[in-house]
Design an enzyme around this catalytic site. Structure first.
Site, short mmCIF file in Angstrom:
data_model
loop_
_atom_site.label_atom_id
_atom_site.label_comp_id
_atom_site.label_asym_id
_atom_site.label_seq_id
_atom_site.Cartn_x
_atom_site.Cartn_y
_atom_site.Cartn_z
N GLY A 73 0.82 -1.21 0.00
CA GLY A 73 0.00 0.00 0.00
C GLY A 73 0.85 1.26 0.00
CB CYS A 327 3.75 3.01 11.12
SG CYS A 327 2.96 2.11 9.82
N1 PLP Z 1 -2.68 3.20 4.06
C1 PLP Z 1 -3.39 2.79 5.10
C2 PLP Z 1 -4.69 3.46 5.39
C3 PLP Z 1 -2.93 1.78 5.93
O1 PLP Z 1 -3.64 1.39 6.98
C4 PLP Z 1 -1.67 1.17 5.63
C5 PLP Z 1 -1.12 0.15 6.52
O2 PLP Z 1 -1.36 0.13 7.71
C6 PLP Z 1 -0.98 1.61 4.50
C7 PLP Z 1 -1.49 2.63 3.73
C8 PLP Z 1 0.33 1.01 4.12
O3 PLP Z 1 0.14 -0.28 3.58
P1 PLP Z 1 1.37 -1.31 3.50
O4 PLP Z 1 1.57 -1.83 4.88
O5 PLP Z 1 0.90 -2.37 2.57
O6 PLP Z 1 2.53 -0.56 2.99
#
Ligand code: PLP
Length: 388
Positions: A73, A327
């Site tokens: 993502g 995170c």
């Molecule tokens: N966007 C949102 C709303 C998310 O919750 C997350 C992950 O927690 C991400 C982006 C990032 O996704 P990825 O962990 O696949 O990089």
């Protein structure tokens, strides 16, 4: 002790057994390169095309070629924002919100540091955006790139993306939405919604970590951030991660089949969890209550207690939850999302996110409802600020 109750599905989900099964042959038997001219590679290319169709179907895309496979993502978000800004040329005005995931805020702040104008929209105490503000910025008469999420990862609050998209498009801008948390949970139809770019992530919908996708509406220009080969129609070079792409396709297909049933199941469990906690834990309140929210997410603040302490005590008895986005854990900074919602100081540090999946059971909820209230009582007794 019950072995484990996993209620942290907005951080990551279990890979569905059907997904693992679909992926396995692409490690052991069909490991060819989809770009090869021979029949062996051709078979793999067919699997890639089939997966692309399944992702396109989940998102309601007009054409499978509008799907670009990425690694996650975060990559999709970065590619959308930086790619759209670069392709637009000049110095477009960037619009985002205070409650976005770091994967959107990171590239926005990077561009701001490079001299781009960035407007970051506020939310109210329920987590809602003021659409007048979107309007105000979108008709600035300048080129704009807006990145506004569909559903919030911490609170589950859903933004009215169709209305936001219309406003941005009326102003002539490019509209990207981070749909990482909503994809697979609620219906999406990009062909009927004014969206140019949309990000998803495999590991939030029962595919593995390490695979994501970006929807790019036909005709939307984005500069590729990985240049080289012709893969993904020249929009992202690099030999495709075939097993994971097949896994994402299967996860999307499963999500489509089960969406209604899963959403009802999760909402029922979530509502019971919230009602039970509010009835038994003094000083508890649901962040984003009364707003349209994802069916699986509940973010609850407990007055005068530390979220980290609750989390550790839950972990000791096999309950996996979260204090906000994964995170942000490890830092004692209160959540930027709850701060943006003006959650009172006494509640700001004591928030726990419970996020459910199709695999949670009534038993899981019973266990949390049995174990959590005494933990909150014990921690509150230790708090120098609590009144009783
Ligand atoms: N966007 C949102 C709303 C998310 O919750 C997350 C992950 O927690 C991400 C982006 C990032 O996704 P990825 O962990 O696949 O990089």
């Amino acid at each position: 002790m019950k072995s484990s109750v996993y209620v942290d599905n907005n951080a990551t989900t279990a890979v569905a057994p059907e997904v693992t099964e679909a992926m396995l042959p692409y490690f052991t038997e069909q490991w060819g390169n989809p770009s090869s001219m021979h029949t062996f590679g051709g078979g793999v290319k067919k699997a890639l095309d089939a997966a692309r169709e399944k992702v396109a179907a989940l998102l309601g895309a007009e054409h499978p070629n509008e799907i670009i496979f990425t690694s996650c993502g975060s990559e999709s978000d970065n590619m959308a924002i930086r790619g759209a800004v670069d392709a637009m040329g000049g110095h477009p005005h960037l619009i985002t919100t205070r409650v976005e995931h770091a994967a959107v805020l990171g590239p926005c702040h990077y561009l701001e540091d490079k001299g781009f104008r960035l407007s970051t929209l506020e939310v109210d105490e329920k987590g809602n955006l003021d659409l007048n503000k979107v309007h105000e910025f979108s008709i600035s008469g300048k080129k704009t790139v807006a990145s506004i999420m569909w559903a919030n990862n911490e609170t589950g609050v859903i933004f009215p993306v169709p209305a936001i998209g219309s406003i941005v498009k009326q102003g002539g801008g490019i509209f990207h939405t981070d749909a990482v948390q909503i994809a697979g949970k609620l219906p999406i139809s990009v062909k009927d919604t004014p969206i140019d770019l949309l990000s998803i992530s495999g590991h939030k919908l029962h595919a593995p970590k390490g695979i994501g996708a970006l929807y790019a509406r036909r005709g939307t220009k984005i500069t590729p951030h990985i240049m080289g080969g012709h893969q993904e129609r020249g929009r992202r070079a690099g030999t495709e991660n075939v097993p994971y792409i097949v896994g994402l396709g299967t996860a999307c297909e499963l999500a489509m089949e089960r969406m209604q049933k899963d959403a009802m199941h999760e909402r029922k469990l979530r509502d019971r969890l919230e009602a039970g906690i509010l009835a038994t834990c003094k000083g508890a309140s649901v962040n984003g209550a009364g707003t349209e929210r994802l069916p699986n997410t509940s973010n609850i603040s407990f007055e005068y207690v530390e979220g980290e302490a609750i989390l550790l005590m839950l972990d000791d008895i096999g309950i996996c939850a979260s204090t906000g986005s994964a995170c942000a854990s490890g830092s004692l900074e209160p959540s930027h999302v709850l701060r943006a919602m003006d959650v009172p100081r006494s509640m700001l540090h004591g928030s726990i996110r419970f996020s459910l999946s199709r695999y949670n059971t009534d038993e899981d909820i019973d266990y949390v409802l049995e174990k959590l209230p005494p933990i909150i009582r014990r921690l509150r007794e230790l708090s120098p600020f609590a009144e009783d």
